[in-house]
Scaffold this motif. Sequence first.
Motif, PDB file in Angstrom:
ATOM      1  N   ASN A 307      30.310 -37.723  -2.253  1.00 57.79           N
ATOM      2  CA  ASN A 307      31.471 -37.484  -1.393  1.00 57.79           C
ATOM      3  C   ASN A 307      31.100 -36.670  -0.168  1.00 57.79           C
ATOM      4  OD1 ASN A 307      34.285 -38.355  -2.689  1.00 57.79           O
ATOM      5  ND2 ASN A 307      32.896 -37.830  -4.341  1.00 57.79           N
ATOM      6  N   LEU A 308      30.197 -35.694  -0.340  1.00 61.48           N
ATOM      7  CA  LEU A 308      29.782 -34.863   0.789  1.00 61.48           C
ATOM      8  C   LEU A 308      29.091 -35.699   1.865  1.00 61.48           C
ATOM      9  CD1 LEU A 308      29.349 -32.070   2.080  1.00 61.48           C
ATOM     10  CD2 LEU A 308      27.222 -31.893   0.762  1.00 61.48           C
ATOM     11  N   VAL A 309      28.200 -36.589   1.440  1.00 62.05           N
ATOM     12  CA  VAL A 309      27.482 -37.426   2.395  1.00 62.05           C
ATOM     13  C   VAL A 309      28.440 -38.376   3.116  1.00 62.05           C
ATOM     14  CG1 VAL A 309      25.663 -39.174   2.617  1.00 62.05           C
ATOM     15  CG2 VAL A 309      25.339 -37.236   1.100  1.00 62.05           C
ATOM     16  N   GLN A 310      29.534 -38.738   2.461  1.00 64.47           N
ATOM     17  CA  GLN A 310      30.508 -39.614   3.109  1.00 64.47           C
ATOM     18  C   GLN A 310      31.064 -39.010   4.392  1.00 64.47           C
ATOM     19  OE1 GLN A 310      33.595 -41.442   0.636  1.00 64.47           O
ATOM     20  NE2 GLN A 310      32.336 -41.032  -1.169  1.00 64.47           N
ATOM     21  N   VAL A 311      31.120 -37.677   4.447  1.00 64.83           N
ATOM     22  CA  VAL A 311      31.667 -37.018   5.637  1.00 64.83           C
ATOM     23  C   VAL A 311      30.878 -37.423   6.879  1.00 64.83           C
ATOM     24  CG1 VAL A 311      32.138 -34.802   6.734  1.00 64.83           C
ATOM     25  CG2 VAL A 311      32.523 -35.080   4.275  1.00 64.83           C
ATOM     26  N   ALA A 312      29.549 -37.487   6.750  1.00 66.10           N
ATOM     27  CA  ALA A 312      28.721 -37.852   7.904  1.00 66.10           C
ATOM     28  C   ALA A 312      29.062 -39.257   8.393  1.00 66.10           C
ATOM     29  CB  ALA A 312      27.238 -37.763   7.525  1.00 66.10           C
ATOM     30  N   GLY A 313      29.131 -40.209   7.459  1.00 65.15           N
ATOM     31  CA  GLY A 313      29.462 -41.575   7.858  1.00 65.15           C
ATOM     32  C   GLY A 313      30.865 -41.681   8.424  1.00 65.15           C
ATOM     33  N   ALA A 314      31.818 -40.993   7.789  1.00 66.97           N
ATOM     34  CA  ALA A 314      33.212 -41.074   8.234  1.00 66.97           C
ATOM     35  C   ALA A 314      33.407 -40.445   9.600  1.00 66.97           C
ATOM     36  CB  ALA A 314      34.121 -40.397   7.216  1.00 66.97           C
TER      37      ALA A 314
END
Length: 444
Positions: A307-314
């Motif tokens: 979920n944390l890594v999703q922040v970068a993509g989002a």
Amino acid sequence: MSAAARTGDSSARAGADASPAPVSTGEPPPSVLVDAEAGVRPPAAGTAARRALLAHPVLLLTGIVLASLNMRAALASVAPLAGEISAGFGLSATASSLVTSVPVLFLGAGAVVAPWLGRRFGAERVLFAALLLLGAGILVRVLPSVYALYGGGVLVGTAIALLNVLMPGLIKRDFPDRAATMTSVYTGSMIAGATVAAAAAVPLEKALGGGWEASLGFWSLLAAVAAVAWLPQVLIARGRTGHGVRAVPAGVPRPVGVWRSALAWQVTLFMGLQSLWTYVLIAWMPTIFTDHGMDRSTAGVVFAFNNLVQVAGAFLVPLLAGRMRSQRPLVVFVTALVALGYAGLMTAPVEGAWLWSAALGVGQGGAVGLALTLIVLRSGDAATAAGLSGMAQTVGYLLAAAGPLAAGALHQATGSWTPPICGVLGVCAAALVVGLLAARDRTV
């Protein structure tokens, strides 16, 4: 910026006029304020209230961020505790999947009524009510009854649906020249909320000493804080609903019938397919790891890292999308990453857990950010953005709700995670096809 953003450009400034300016010969008609949720021009009192609202951008941004933090937290907090919830109620894998599938189903069902509620009461009031409903749903879900578990999921899903549908139109309305940037802010906040919820689920369970119920119930506090932050906007905007002005002035394009648009259906299907692969992971990712020998705490941490890594993509993908005429390279990028991550979960789930979690995270976050940005960029105006948002999220989440349930049923029937993962890889292929069509430089 895209044609969609240019069409909406300066709509807030134009709201200062009660009537459109004269049209000069050979020039297109000037922008007029058209409510994202109502598709109408508000009266003079409404434009004054709009000025007041936009005069407090920090207040508005704070409300958007806090509301966005709630959009996934109540869902992501369930996955690390799924084993304990299932054991507590004696649920099968299929019944356990309903804990995630029921809220996702009502993300779609709630999206049906969201545009009507926005037209009737105004976006600010509905968003405030949605946050209150979300807090109530979280508390109902932890009552000692399996019916309350599912019933609370209905309330949670409906509340998040209202937030999901009305937010893109509100952003298109109030930030027409920064739509992609603001989309990245709210999608990043949404995923940040999911990250914190996933990481804190097991530690909260231990710290509060009340089992999984106390851990899940904690997130009602986040909804309450967001509601308090949103209340000033409700008060500022109370004169802005504009119910007395129903006709859009001559020369101003009327909202497009999105349900008859092939492009709208392509955006909708991309939204639904990327949501499906995401909610399969929200429901089952920690369980896939624990079924292959990983301990529960570590599985929760890896899920939180995802979920944390999703922040970068989002955050990054919408910014890139707003600077591109066609978003096709981004479609290929995000779907390839998701397919790689799922393939890794099938072949070496524990050995490569962190790598697969990272690939899936960037792909998932980028895909949801891209899907929401496409809603804005493919819309010619704020009213169309609200209509397309409602359509994409109604159909998209109804489609996505089948993902966790189907994955759980396949796993229960075969005793293996390979068949469900193969099914999701097929979803990735379909998302690539419709995404390439949705990413073309045109508007609904």
